[in-house]
Design an enzyme around this catalytic site. Structure first.
Site, mmCIF file in Angstrom:
data_model
loop_
_atom_site.group_PDB
_atom_site.id
_atom_site.type_symbol
_atom_site.label_atom_id
_atom_site.label_comp_id
_atom_site.label_asym_id
_atom_site.label_seq_id
_atom_site.Cartn_x
_atom_site.Cartn_y
_atom_site.Cartn_z
ATOM 1 C CE1 TYR A 1 5.229 -8.151 58.051
ATOM 2 C CE2 TYR A 1 5.537 -7.036 55.939
ATOM 3 C CZ TYR A 1 5.489 -6.994 57.327
ATOM 4 O OH TYR A 1 5.694 -5.809 57.973
ATOM 5 C CE1 TYR B 1 10.100 -4.508 55.752
ATOM 6 C CE2 TYR B 1 8.699 -6.347 56.400
ATOM 7 C CZ TYR B 1 8.847 -5.014 56.069
ATOM 8 O OH TYR B 1 7.754 -4.190 56.053
ATOM 9 N NE ARG C 1 0.507 -4.753 58.925
ATOM 10 C CZ ARG C 1 1.107 -3.580 58.721
ATOM 11 N NH1 ARG C 1 2.388 -3.442 58.939
ATOM 12 N NH2 ARG C 1 0.429 -2.520 58.312
ATOM 13 C CG HIS D 1 3.354 -2.449 54.791
ATOM 14 N ND1 HIS D 1 3.038 -3.761 55.029
ATOM 15 C CD2 HIS D 1 4.467 -2.204 55.530
ATOM 16 C CE1 HIS D 1 3.906 -4.285 55.876
ATOM 17 N NE2 HIS D 1 4.800 -3.361 56.198
ATOM 18 C CG HIS E 1 7.680 0.306 57.082
ATOM 19 N ND1 HIS E 1 7.003 0.286 58.274
ATOM 20 C CD2 HIS E 1 7.704 -0.977 56.639
ATOM 21 C CE1 HIS E 1 6.635 -0.964 58.557
ATOM 22 N NE2 HIS E 1 7.051 -1.746 57.575
#
Ligand SMILES: [Fe+2]
Lengths: 212, 280
Positions: free
Chosen positions: B185, B146, B195, B198, B200
């Site tokens: 990640y 991120y 995870r 995905h 959000h």
């Protein structure tokens, strides 16, 4: 406006998932030091011409260990000073101010854990039975890492003692002690009015959260 | 234009009314009281939220939830104007590239990774499209990193990828955006927790009680079965509704694949209420 008759097939709601630790890059990128959009939604929501008393709301969001969180998204939704929501479902008589949406978004600060919202104090909105007004209040919604589904609560104003005592929502809360978790004390310094609204996710002072 | 921002029936009165004027005239009909009842009537109350399809607050499988979960039951609250209203956004508040994650942060080229289209409809529980509602998305880059100061994963930052976008649904409740497929990640739940890929999502609807934040996963991802955050949802059919399906019909041939993800927000009992009013 007639749509599907009652008893028709309902589509189940999409399940919630935590907003995660990086909610800032999506919803409050400036706070993450990330400059991507020209127009950013924020926590300072009353322009100079919006009628009403200028107020600042400050607070922290505490976890069950008493630690002030530093990554919680805070959103608020409120009526204007005349007690009217900027929304088509609100047909009250109070003046509508199109320049005031009534919605704020911010986060608890990475360093201090404090969130700050600058707005105007809302007026009283008629309650659901139309008989009496609800005390002035601001609707809160918070989401973050570790919060699986957004939490809804309301902030009331400590200086509205009589209105608070008659408020239909505060009064459904069985324990008077717990009502106090929703009432923000007022302080004034150099003519600036600040309400402090701390939210406790858990523990002895757990805030009242609503399933509305 | 969004339905919700259509001109309301504005009843301009002289000054501000006072609720006290009707005193305790409980049950009295007609006159001023009926007036106020009409104005405060919530003509579209929302169905109670079905908590069984959502994760509960306290889910030890996802450790961070343990100290961030209220332990006292939520207080049930019937809808007033405070619940059935909510913020409305206008397309002119967004920039022209806000929905294009391939270009909204790029400086000297396109981001690295598999380019995809994600699209779908935002509906309410009655199956009615929600037009004009704000949809915001954020995600990791192709390597699973991120663009966030707290993300210290070893995967590289992509100079041409910001990882967030936003759009407003069209008159059919449809949204779409272009992006790159995010990478998996690790996260510090267990030592070896990962995870699944995905995106959000944050959605508003027309009322503050419809507010929803969730995550979209990708069909066929083997990590879905191992994820502690997905595991917070007790209902496996509900989990399935978070998994976007490969949508070959929406793919651009020779260019990029597409995934379809529909979002359902709470619906109202409007019809029932109207019938009741008319029948009484
Ligand atoms: Fe994530």
């Amino acid at each position: 406006m007639r749509s599907m008759p009652f008893g028709g097939s309902y589509v189940p709601e999409t399940p919630s998932q935590t907003a995660g630790p990086y909610v800032h890059i999506g919803l409050i990128p400036k706070q993450a030091g990330f400059d991507i959009f020209e127009n950013n939604f924020g926590g300072d929501i009353a322009g100079p011409r919006v009628p009403g008393e200028r107020i600042t709301i400050k607070g922290r969001v505490f976890d069950g260990a008493g630690l002030a969180t530093r990554d919680v998204l805070v959103e608020t939704w409120q009526a204007n000073a005349a007690g009217r929501y900027n929304h088509s479902a609100d047909r009250q008589q109070g003046a509508l101010d199109k320049s005031f949406r009534g919605w704020a978004r911010t986060g608890t600060d990475f360093a201090t854990g404090v969130y700050t919202i600058r707005t105007i104090k809302p007026g009283a909105v008629i309650g659901r039975k139309g008989r009496k007004r609800m005390a002035p209040h601001i609707n809160f919604w918070i989401a973050s890492r570790g919060i699986n589904i957004g939490l809804a609560t309301r902030m009331y104003f400590a200086d509205e003692e009589a209105a608070n005592a008659a408020d239909p929502v505060l009064n459904i809360i069985e324990q008077p002690e717990r009502r106090k978790t929703l009432i923000a004390p007022r302080s004034e310094r150099d003519g600036n009015v600040t309400y402090t609204f701390d939210i406790y996710l858990q523990g002895e002072r757990e805030t009242v959260f609503f399933d509305a | 234009m969004p339905k919700a921002s259509a001109a309301p029936t504005v009843l301009h009165g002289a000054g501000q009314e006072r609720g006290q004027k009707t005193g305790n005239a409980e049950g009295r009909r007609g006159g001023r009281h009926a007036d106020e009842v009409r104005r405060s009537t919530v003509d579209a109350e929302f169905h109670q939220r079905d908590r069984n399809i959502h994760p509960p607050a306290h889910t030890p499988v996802y450790k961070t939830s343990v100290l961030r979960s209220p332990r006292i039951p939520l207080w049930s609250l019937q809808n007033s104007l405070s619940e059935v209203t909510g913020p409305i956004f206008s397309p002119d508040e967004l920039g022209p590239d806000d929905h294009d994650l391939l270009h909204n942060y790029a400086t000297d080229g396109e981001p690295i990774g598999e380019q995809i289209i994600v699209h779908g409809y935002v509906l309410d529980g009655n199956g009615k499209p929600i037009s004009g509602t704000l949809v915001e998305v954020w995600q990791a880059n192709a390597g699973g990193r991120y663009r966030h100061r707290n993300d210290t994963y070893i995967a590289a930052i992509d100079p041409n990828f910001g990882g967030c976008g936003r759009m407003i649904t069209d008159e059919n409740g449809h949204y779409f955006f272009r992006t790159i497929k995010p990478g998996a990640y690790p996260f510090r739940n267990h030592v070896n927790s990962w995870r699944p890929a995905h995106i959000h999502f944050s959605v508003f609807g027309t009322a503050f009680v419809q507010r929803l934040i969730t995550q979209m996963y990708f069909e066929g991802d083997p990590l879905i079965a191992h994820d502690s955050i997905i595991a917070t949802i007790p209902d496996k059919t509900a989990v399935d509704r978070l998994v976007a399906r490969l949508d070959l019909n929406a793919a651009l041939p020779l260019e990029c694949l597409a995934y379809r993800f529909d979002i359902v927000l709470r619906g109202t009992r409007q019809t029932l209420f109207e019938n009741k009013l008319q029948g009484s």
